[in-house]
Design an enzyme around this catalytic site. Sequence first.
Site, mmCIF file in Angstrom:
data_model
loop_
_atom_site.group_PDB
_atom_site.id
_atom_site.type_symbol
_atom_site.label_atom_id
_atom_site.label_comp_id
_atom_site.label_asym_id
_atom_site.label_seq_id
_atom_site.Cartn_x
_atom_site.Cartn_y
_atom_site.Cartn_z
ATOM 1 C CB SER A 1 -13.868 57.988 78.304
ATOM 2 O OG SER A 1 -12.478 58.165 78.106
ATOM 3 C CE1 TYR B 1 -15.236 63.016 76.353
ATOM 4 C CE2 TYR B 1 -13.287 61.992 77.309
ATOM 5 C CZ TYR B 1 -14.381 61.930 76.462
ATOM 6 O OH TYR B 1 -14.637 60.784 75.741
HETATM 7 N N1 NAP Z 1 -13.052 58.501 70.208
HETATM 8 C C1 NAP Z 1 -12.538 58.169 71.369
HETATM 9 O O1 NAP Z 1 -11.306 58.025 71.529
HETATM 10 C C2 NAP Z 1 -13.421 57.926 72.557
HETATM 11 C C3 NAP Z 1 -12.848 57.309 73.669
HETATM 12 C C4 NAP Z 1 -13.632 57.079 74.787
HETATM 13 C C5 NAP Z 1 -14.969 57.442 74.775
HETATM 14 N N2 NAP Z 1 -15.504 58.039 73.675
HETATM 15 C C6 NAP Z 1 -16.925 58.409 73.736
HETATM 16 O O2 NAP Z 1 -17.607 57.778 72.673
HETATM 17 C C7 NAP Z 1 -18.727 58.569 72.272
HETATM 18 C C8 NAP Z 1 -18.687 58.760 70.759
HETATM 19 O O3 NAP Z 1 -17.467 59.373 70.421
HETATM 20 P P1 NAP Z 1 -16.910 59.461 68.927
HETATM 21 O O4 NAP Z 1 -15.438 59.431 69.061
HETATM 22 O O5 NAP Z 1 -17.603 58.496 68.055
HETATM 23 O O6 NAP Z 1 -17.345 60.990 68.586
HETATM 24 P P2 NAP Z 1 -17.703 61.705 67.195
HETATM 25 O O7 NAP Z 1 -17.073 60.991 66.061
HETATM 26 O O8 NAP Z 1 -17.374 63.138 67.402
HETATM 27 O O9 NAP Z 1 -19.287 61.511 67.107
HETATM 28 C C9 NAP Z 1 -20.128 62.183 68.009
HETATM 29 C C10 NAP Z 1 -21.561 61.870 67.667
HETATM 30 O O10 NAP Z 1 -22.409 62.594 68.578
HETATM 31 C C11 NAP Z 1 -23.311 63.378 67.828
HETATM 32 N N3 NAP Z 1 -23.625 64.621 68.527
HETATM 33 C C12 NAP Z 1 -22.774 65.615 68.879
HETATM 34 N N4 NAP Z 1 -23.458 66.615 69.430
HETATM 35 C C13 NAP Z 1 -24.771 66.254 69.425
HETATM 36 C C14 NAP Z 1 -25.967 66.875 69.841
HETATM 37 N N5 NAP Z 1 -25.970 68.100 70.384
HETATM 38 N N6 NAP Z 1 -27.130 66.219 69.666
HETATM 39 C C15 NAP Z 1 -27.162 64.992 69.100
HETATM 40 N N7 NAP Z 1 -26.057 64.344 68.697
HETATM 41 C C16 NAP Z 1 -24.878 64.988 68.851
HETATM 42 C C17 NAP Z 1 -22.590 63.658 66.504
HETATM 43 O O11 NAP Z 1 -23.494 63.996 65.447
HETATM 44 P P3 NAP Z 1 -23.871 65.526 65.071
HETATM 45 O O12 NAP Z 1 -22.611 66.335 65.226
HETATM 46 O O13 NAP Z 1 -24.416 65.476 63.685
HETATM 47 O O14 NAP Z 1 -24.934 65.927 66.052
HETATM 48 C C18 NAP Z 1 -21.945 62.308 66.259
HETATM 49 O O15 NAP Z 1 -22.891 61.397 65.735
HETATM 50 C C19 NAP Z 1 -18.614 59.873 73.063
HETATM 51 O O16 NAP Z 1 -19.481 59.808 74.172
HETATM 52 C C20 NAP Z 1 -17.170 59.893 73.539
HETATM 53 O O17 NAP Z 1 -17.013 60.597 74.740
HETATM 54 C C21 NAP Z 1 -14.764 58.284 72.546
#
Ligand code: NAP
Length: 251
Positions: free
Chosen positions: A146, A159
């Site tokens: 990130s 985080y």
């Molecule tokens: N959105 C942003 O602005 C942003 C910016 C920079 C970086 N990121 C990074 O991008 C990545 C994805 O983020 P996102 O925004 O797409 O998040 P999200 O919509 O909350 O999705 C998170 C995913 O991780 C899975 N997950 C959560 N806990 C888990 C566990 N214990 N075991 C297996 N799977 C698990 C969730 O599925 P389940 O809950 O069903 O397990 C879901 O598929 C993350 O690493 C985040 O730090 C996001």
Amino acid sequence: MSRQPENWRAPMHNVLVTGGSRGIGLAIGRRLVGAGYNVIAAARRESDDLKAAISESGGRLHFRACDLAVIDAIPAFAKLVRDEFGPIYGLVNNAGLGTEGLLATMHNSEIEALVQLNVLSPIILTKYVARQMMADGAGRIINISSIIATTGYNGLSVYGATKAAATGFTRSLAREVGKLGITVNAIAPGFIDTELTNNLSEDGRKRIAGRSALRRLPETDDVARMVEYLLGEGGRNITGTVFTVDAGNTA
Ligand SMILES: NC(=O)c1ccc[n+]([C@@H]2O[C@H](COP(=O)([O-])OP(=O)(O)OC[C@H]3O[C@@H](n4cnc5c(N)ncnc54)[C@H](OP(=O)(O)O)[C@@H]3O)[C@@H](O)[C@H]2O)c1
């Protein structure tokens, strides 16, 4: 000089995408299926959106349930995927928590959960998948970091620490496994609208977009396109680096 294209898009090139049930991970799965990969999406629950994507994928998108916070279950999960689908060509460490909180008042259990899922879990999963890749003599590993890893953000110290760990891990592992034909890179997205960020108000979103060079927010598919690039022919000589996908927020 023209070069014979390598067989990057062979239908059975398997890519394991953690957190593939929604948000950025689901966008990655959809895009990779479109590019001809066989994608295994791992998460705890199969979301309705993932179910729909699977039914439209022509058998190239699969869901396998795994709670990646349960570290002891990871070696068996890596083996299960390999036994069922064959060699894993790509690993996208995308699953993550985005828990906010001021450090002084954050519960230790929340801090531990963040470090467990965002740091320990991808390191252990990578260990077992990279072992397989070493035997196969090829592989691509992509860690989702990130921009917070380098910019900092009030209320995201833990985080931010976990996301900085992802880039540190990326650089050293790239050095370690490069001679075996494996690349390791990180992507650092800016703020993207997903469940992880649904706490931020509309005003907050507008402020972030207004501070960005392109005056907008990046989208999940922007990250997916970068993943596709790194897995493809264009990524063959790219390793140990971090790609920022943030619509110029940090420019
Ligand atoms: N959105 C942003 O602005 C942003 C910016 C920079 C970086 N990121 C990074 O991008 C990545 C994805 O983020 P996102 O925004 O797409 O998040 P999200 O919509 O909350 O999705 C998170 C995913 O991780 C899975 N997950 C959560 N806990 C888990 C566990 N214990 N075991 C297996 N799977 C698990 C969730 O599925 P389940 O809950 O069903 O397990 C879901 O598929 C993350 O690493 C985040 O730090 C996001």
